[in-house]
Design an enzyme around this catalytic site. Structure first.
Site, short mmCIF file in Angstrom:
data_model
loop_
_atom_site.label_atom_id
_atom_site.label_comp_id
_atom_site.label_asym_id
_atom_site.label_seq_id
_atom_site.Cartn_x
_atom_site.Cartn_y
_atom_site.Cartn_z
CG ASP A 38 -32.22 -1.87 35.25
OD1 ASP A 38 -33.26 -1.63 34.56
OD2 ASP A 38 -32.36 -2.49 36.38
CG HIS A 39 -34.97 -3.96 32.50
ND1 HIS A 39 -34.71 -3.43 33.74
CD2 HIS A 39 -35.64 -4.98 32.54
CE1 HIS A 39 -35.05 -4.30 34.27
NE2 HIS A 39 -35.58 -5.36 33.80
CB SER A 49 -42.04 -10.08 33.63
OG SER A 49 -42.30 -8.50 33.68
CG ASP A 104 -37.99 -6.00 37.67
OD1 ASP A 104 -37.68 -5.74 36.56
OD2 ASP A 104 -37.59 -7.03 38.36
NE ARG A 126 -38.57 -14.52 35.76
CZ ARG A 126 -39.07 -13.11 36.25
NH1 ARG A 126 -39.02 -12.30 35.16
NH2 ARG A 126 -39.88 -13.27 37.17
NE ARG A 128 -41.99 -8.17 30.71
CZ ARG A 128 -41.21 -9.53 30.15
NH1 ARG A 128 -41.47 -10.11 28.98
NH2 ARG A 128 -40.04 -9.65 30.86
C1 MIC Z 1 -37.69 -9.64 33.93
O1 MIC Z 1 -36.92 -10.06 34.58
O2 MIC Z 1 -38.21 -10.37 33.39
C2 MIC Z 1 -38.10 -8.15 34.12
C3 MIC Z 1 -37.66 -7.60 32.60
O3 MIC Z 1 -36.95 -7.66 34.75
C4 MIC Z 1 -39.25 -8.08 34.34
C5 MIC Z 1 -39.83 -6.43 34.36
C6 MIC Z 1 -40.09 -6.11 32.89
O4 MIC Z 1 -40.60 -6.81 32.00
O5 MIC Z 1 -39.79 -5.06 32.36
C7 MIC Z 1 -39.64 -8.36 35.70
O6 MIC Z 1 -39.06 -9.27 36.09
O7 MIC Z 1 -40.59 -7.92 36.42
FE1 SF4 Z 2 -32.97 -7.00 35.03
FE2 SF4 Z 2 -35.11 -8.65 35.28
FE3 SF4 Z 2 -32.66 -9.81 34.76
FE4 SF4 Z 2 -33.16 -8.82 37.03
S1 SF4 Z 2 -34.19 -10.67 36.05
S2 SF4 Z 2 -31.26 -8.63 35.66
S3 SF4 Z 2 -34.48 -7.17 36.94
S4 SF4 Z 2 -33.97 -8.33 33.32
#
Ligand code: MIC
Ligand code: SF4
Length: 755
Positions: A95-96, A643, A160, A448, A645
């Site tokens: 999805d990313h 995140s 995640d 976010r 990550r």
């Molecule tokens: C996000 O919303 O910041 C992400 C991208 O979903 C991350 C995960 C990632 O960095 O791959 C998260 O929220 O953990």
């Molecule tokens: Fe994707 Fe993270 Fe955004 Fe949710 S907050 S839609 S998991 S990038």
């Protein structure tokens, strides 16, 4: 029928005994969070009561979920654990890695070409190790998990931070780094400090323009981005029962934004309705049979102060729609005060884009409520002033919304329907003109809004709000517009007012989908081969990190003293960098490029103490590494917020940073540092942050006696020849100290496997 129904029934069959044991040790009525945690102890029935905020406890999660951007690292680690199959039901969701630009079809085709190597890798690893695989276009991990896998009273982890979304269906679902997922898939226990508990009592009922999103926007305003750290937030009260299941998901989802370990709700009729409508009557029936265990004991909600560490009360009947932002999700402004706040703070009020989607708000209900506003705009002759983009949460939601005419309504308003994916929420958005870096405002229903997150432009002011308010504000093109009180001029010059949104909690005709995008794994994957090309720039097999040298760390150089907010987006940016998530050396070229250097207020511009010259952080760090000199990163409060990550911990580890010393950490990032064999330290006295000078050489002493609860000493050797000693804390327990000594937790798994 639900996936893994046998596993769910097994979990439920143990509940009675486990709760009885928990009652005995706790000797008091139990909250829902405690019930779920005690029902999932690695050692079975509880033998002792755990101390909230203190005891480290081993748990046995029921399942693991991973998204494509974090799964690569999680699975590269898992491949070294020597297991034939994942030990618990696990899934991967693509999805990313899909960039929003032209619209769903073209964008998906392009992504499949660009990232075919990564998708093929994830598909074959999943196939080999018994992991369910959701193809690109199937939807956003948390929406797909809610629709298919989440179940009341379950415990899951996911790579995640928004894994917490599954709290909407009564789970304890927790975001972790890939190394934690790797442990659980390798059949090892998963460790967590027993959380503290925050109770949120919801009374009244939502009405008018207020929505579930406004509940969490308000909670974020109260608790701020670190107020939930180390806590589970448990929602209850008649207000909670009046919310839809996906609305509860929205609230739990954004619990990540207050740093909460997770959030959850007790099992109720909204969850039962959702389970039945998503073809899981079997789960609903099983849950009904142990209903009393899937919510707190009555005494708890009758007298919450006696059982929670903190209690907040919110009356839904009085809740006003709000917008949080810019640049941080906890800056709360009720919509009636937005015009005033915007003018006071110089926030641009002309709105360029309205975006609806993300794992937070992409359910059928969300789309239907926003569509009810879009429909009125068309009927009342309004012309949309901003551009509109929609990312449905899953193929099932998209298909059903399409069948029911919701997408057509948005299209009539000139909206672009993007892929069922994260898209702009994670900077996967090729926004025309973003490179001009003009000051501008967007509103979105995501969770976010850190600087640069959506489009890479540091001057984009992003505000988080509900889908229906996104729709209203995008139509008006004005951040100060309050649909509750204000009118708009239509194309005939007539003043019109938008009526409050209406929508369907669940589709009246039921959900439908032709191809949900799921690929089941091979029953026996032993003959499936997984190839990683040695010349790939997207994927790289991992080399073990070096073990600790057995001495104190002396002569470290200060790499950067980060000023203010330093989220994982600042440490390891997403957007264009997502493509290197499977290649540690390549992605390390984004290390800390978003962090603000305390000494010059610039990003990606730090002093190389060896040459006296200033340059980008990754290049400077590589120069130290080439000279075999360790470094230290210093940071402010809530360092590593956002995140899950683990790249934000692995990159510094890979490039030779030895320690990260900050005022405070966000939970997942601190654990990620520990897992990768890094030293994560906090100032005993926060003012000591001010003692760190740009030209310092730093020693960390006490490592030969590194033990739990014993502070370490840091010596700062200043350039003028003087030096100062400061004390620093750590939260390493005995096992985590072993990770440090071994050079990372994975080295221990490798070692055990070799023996
Ligand atoms: C996000 O919303 O910041 C992400 C991208 O979903 C991350 C995960 C990632 O960095 O791959 C998260 O929220 O953990
Ligand atoms: Fe994707 Fe993270 Fe955004 Fe949710 S907050 S839609 S998991 S990038």
């Amino acid at each position: 029928m639900a996936f893994d129904i046998d596993m769910i029934k097994k979990v439920y069959s143990q509940y009675d005994e486990r709760i009885t044991a928990a009652r005995q040790v706790e000797n008091k009525p139990l909250t829902l969070s405690e019930k779920i945690l005690y029902a999932h102890l690695w050692n079975g029935n509880a033998a002792e009561a755990y101390e909230r905020g203190k005891s480290y406890v081993d748990f046995a999660p029921d399942r693991v979920a991973m998204q494509d951007a974090t799964a690569q690292m999680a699975l590269l680690q898992f491949m070294q654990a020597g297991r034939p199959q994942a030990a618990v039901p696990s899934t991967v969701h693509c999805d990313h890695l899909i960039q929003a630009r032209d619209g769903a079809e073209q964008d998906l085709t392009r992504a499949k070409q660009e990232s075919s190597e990564v998708f093929n890798f994830l598909s074959s690893v999943s196939n080999k190790y018994g992991i369910g695989f959701w193809k690109p276009g199937a939807g956003i991990i948390h929406q797909v998990v809610l629709e298919n896998y989440a179940f009341p009273g379950g415990l899951m982890i996911g790579t995640d931070s928004h894994t917490v979304n599954a709290g909407g269906l009564g789970m304890v679902a927790i975001g972790v780094g890939g190394a934690d997922a790797c442990d659980v898939m390798a059949g090892l226990p998963w460790e967590l400090k027993f959380p503290k508990l925050i109770g949120v009592k919801l009374t009244g009922k939502l009405s008018g323009w207020a929505s579930a999103k406004d509940v969490i926007l308000k909670v974020a305003g109260i608790l701020t981005v670190k107020g939930g750290t180390g806590c589970i937030v448990e929602y209850f009260g008649d207000g909670a029962e009046s919310l839809s299941c996906t609305g509860k998901g929205t609230i739990c989802n954004m619990g990540a934004e207050i740093g909460a370990t997770t959030s959850t709700f007790g099992y109720d009729e909204s969850m039962e309705r959702y389970l039945r409508s998503t073809d899981r009557a079997d789960v609903a029936d099983a849950a009904n049979a142990i209903k009393q265990h899937l919510t707190a004991d009555a005494e708890v909600y009758a007298d919450p102060e006696a059982y929670f560490d903190q209690v907040i009360e919110i009356n839904l009947s009085e809740l006003e729609p709000s917008l949080n932002g810019p640049f941080t999700p906890d800056l709360y402004t009720p919509i009636s005060r937005m015009r005033e706040e915007a003018s006071k703070n110089g926030w641009p009020t002309k709105v360029e884009w309205g975006l609806i989607g993300s794992c937070t708000n992409s359910s059928y209900e969300d789309l239907s409520r926003a569509a009810s506003i879009a429909k009125q705009a068309i009927e009342k002759g309004l012309v949309t002033q901003a551009e509109f983009g929609i990312n449905p949460g899953s193929e099932q939601v998209r298909y059903t919304a399409d069948r029911d005419g919701l997408l057509k309504t948005f299209e009539d308003l000139n909206a672009t329907i993007f892929t069922n994916a994260c898209g702009p929420c994670i900077g996967m958005w090729d926004r025309a003109g973003a490179d001009q870096q003009e000051k501008n405002t967007i509103v979105h229903s995501f969770n976010r809004n850190f600087a640069k997150r959506a489009d890479g432009n540091p001057n984009t002011y992003a505000f988080v709000t509900s889908p229906e308010i996104v729709a209203a504000i995008a139509i008006s093109g004005d951040l100060g517009f309050n649909p509750v009180t204000d009118t708009l001029t239509n194309k005939d010059g007539v003043q019109v007012k938008l009526d409050p949104p209406t929508g369907d909690e669940l589709p009246a005709k039921g959900f439908a989908v032709e191809d949900a995008g799921y690929q089941a794994p091979a029953t026996d994957g032993s003959s499936v081969s997984v190839e990683v090309s040695p010349t790939s720039d997207r994927l790289q097999l991992l080399e073990p990190f070096a073990a600790w040298e057995g001495t104190d760390l002396k002569g470290l150089k200060l790499l950067i003293k980060a000023k203010g907010k330093c989220t994982t987006d600042h440490i390891s940016m997403a957007g264009p960098w997502l493509k290197y998530r499977g290649h540690l050396d390549n992605i390390s070229n984004n290390m800390l490029i978003g962090a603000v250097n305390f000494y010059n207020d610039k990003t990606d511009f730090v002093k190389n103490q060896l040459t006296g010259e200033y340059g980008p952080v990754p290049a400077t760090q590589r120069a130290y590494k080439a000279s075999d000199i360790g470094t230290i990163v210093v940071g402010d409060e809530n360092y590593g917020e956002g995140s899950s990550r683990e790249h934000a911990a692995m990159e510094p580890r890979h490039l030779g940073v030895r320690a990260v010393l900050v005022k405070s950490f966000a939970r997942i990032h601190e654990t990620n540092l520990k897992k990768q064999g890094m030293l994560g330290l906090t100032f005993v006295n926060k003012d000591d942050y001010d003692k760190i000078l740009e030209n310092d050489t730093i020693d960390i002493l006490g490592l030969t006696e590194f033990s739990p609860n014993k502070p370490l000493t840091v010596v700062l050797h200043h350039a003028d020849g003087s030096s100062e000693e400061i004390l620093v804390n750590h939260t390493y327990n005995a096992q985590q100290i072993e990770w440090f000594k071994a050079g990372g937790a994975l080295n221990i798994i490798r070692r055990n496997q070799a023996n």
